[in-house]
Design an enzyme around this catalytic site. Structure first.
Site: not given
Ligand code: ADP
Length: 455
Positions: A121, A205, A240, A297
């Site tokens: 990430k 973040e 999530h 994907r």
């Protein structure tokens, strides 16, 4: 440019509903299919549907579906032209993709470099920043000293979100509300990341408090062309993880759709992408959107996009994998109506959603038609085993508008019959009929916010 090589025989390196779904399209295209299976799946639907099947090993994924060398050996032995990895398992494994290349087998997915670029990430964010794609404010650097990470959090202001660079499936994430909780949360997130992914590099973040999860389906060919097949709203999540997805995203303006679509294509082209990809964004109530990650994907929720565009994304994948150009150009793509997908799971909503295993003694899904689709990998009498994701099916519905599609979803859920295992069907029904959901009051906190009315 890639050589055009036809696919006559396709091995599907997966199981369950996605293996069955890929076999369906392969059959329609006249491609012969090879299934692979573990001992737990010797009699599974995907094995029955395929033309040939190869045993990989014992039930645990590590000894079967994750054994890349065994799968390649089977592919060579059976003269397979291409391997479709589905989602999960080896689908985002650069090493497996490289093995396919080395043996001159088409990997139905992006090039190795694109998988590697999006595998972390933090590396992904670095690339996207350079390409000018908007990012959630935060720190994604290499210096991982706890003091430095905390300084970034303090400067940004709380709440912040700690995220494992190697993370996935919502694991390795911790929300931090106050400065004095930072180090404890960091330790916990690092521990979870290390045990889950063998890597504890962390991102910090800004934690967005009212975001929606809106993702863009992109497709690129090996001739440098790309299109976006619009968006999916996957805001309804639990821990999530997506629960119900829909397309298009409610309240989307044409202008925002185009901005997000173009940002997603910029992201894909920044890494030389080829094939089906999903660029995930967080969308704020004021219309600002931020890149989260790119999944290299086919996604679980791809059918809602198929329903509103009338396209078969697996067919598109097989087309571009052979080096052919994209089947359609942007101007030829349009949205028709509205689609929902609900993920039917063998799990107990009243007991922390723990997986429920056992024999599916009764399994009667709603009757399928052009606008009601059930993607499944199990039949009545099959076992939901403890070894894999306990998904029973994906229920996908389409109608001319959101209201009609939602009532169709609720009706289909109400007639879905499953005995032998506990399921989340009632929970999904409560979601589908909830007034706030009907009004599309969507944020990623929807389930937490309405917890009392959903169980
Ligand atoms: P994973 O790869 O583990 O799925 P993602 O980065 O895709 O992790 O994030 C998963 C979910 O976590 C998102 O869909 C969203 O609900 C939530 N999330 C991620 N980043 C933020 C953020 N900065 N602020 C608020 N929620 C976030």
């Amino acid at each position: 440019m890639k050589n055009i090589k036809p696919i006559k025989k396709l091995l599907i390196a997966n199981r369950g509903e996605i293996a069955c779904r890929i076999i369906k399209t392969a059959r329609l295209l006249g491609i012969s299919t090879v299934a692979v299976y573990s001992d737990a799946d010797a009699n599974a639907l995907h094995v029955k549907m395929a033309d040939e099947a190869v045993r990989l090993g014992p039930a645990p994924s590590r000894e079967s579906y994750l054994k890349g060398e065994l799968i390649i050996a089977a592919a060579i032995k059976l003269g397979v032209d291409a391997i479709h990895p589905g989602y999960g398992f080896l689908s985002e494994n650069a090493q497996f993709c490289r093995l396919c290349e080395q043996h001159n087998i088409i990997f139905v997915g992006p090039p190795v470099a694109a998988i590697e670029a999006m595998g972390s990430k933090s590396a992904a964010k670095q690339i996207m920043q350079e390409a000018g794609v908007p990012l959630v404010p935060g720190y994604h650097g290499e210096d991982q000293s706890p003091q430095l990470l905390k300084k970034h959090a303090d400067d940004m202001g709380y709440p912040v979100l700690l995220k494992a660079a190697a993370g996935g499936g919502g694991k390795g994430m911790r929300q931090v509300s106050h400065s004095d909780e930072f180090f404890d949360a960091l330790d916990a997130a690092k521990r979870e990341a290390m045990s889950g992914f063998g890597d504890d590099i962390m991102l910090v973040e800004k934690y967005l408090t009212q975001p929606r999860h809106v993702e863009i389906q992109v497709f690129c060919d090996s001739h440098g062309e790309g299109v976006y097949l619009f968006e999916r709203d996957c805001s309804v999540q639990r821990r999530h993880q997506k629960v119900i997805e829909e397309a298009p995203a409610p309240g989307m303006t044409e202008e925002l759709r185009q901005q997000m679509g173009e940002a997603a294509l910029t992201a894909a082209q920044a890494i030389g992408y080829v094939g089906a990809g999903t660029v995930e964004f967080l969308l704020e109530p004021d219309g600002q959107f931020f890149f989260m990650e790119m999944n290299t994907r086919l996604q679980v929720e791809h059918p809602v996009t198929e329903m509103i565009t009338g396209q078969d994304l697996v067919e598109w994948q097989l087309t571009v994998a052979t080096g052919k150009p994209l089947p359609l150009q942007q101007a030829q793509l349009a949205i028709q109506g509205h689609a929902f997908e609900a993920r039917i799971y063998a799990e107990d909503p009243n007991n922390q959603f723990l997986p429920s295993t056992g024999l599916l003694s009764r399994l009667i899904p709603p009757e399928e038609n052009e606008h009601i689709r059930v993607d499944t990998g199990v039949l009545e009498g099959d076992e939901v085993s403890p070894f894999y994701d306990p998904m029973i099916a994906k229920l996908i519905v389409w109608d001319q508008n959101r209201e009609k599609a939602l009532s169709k979803l609720a009706k289909a859920l109400s007639v879905y019959q499953v005995d032998g295992v506990t399921t989340n069907i009632d929970f999904l029904y409560n979601l589908a009929t909830h007034s706030a959901f009907k009004q599309a009051q969507l944020t990623t906190h929807f389930i937490d916010l309405h917890e009392d009315e959903l169980f």
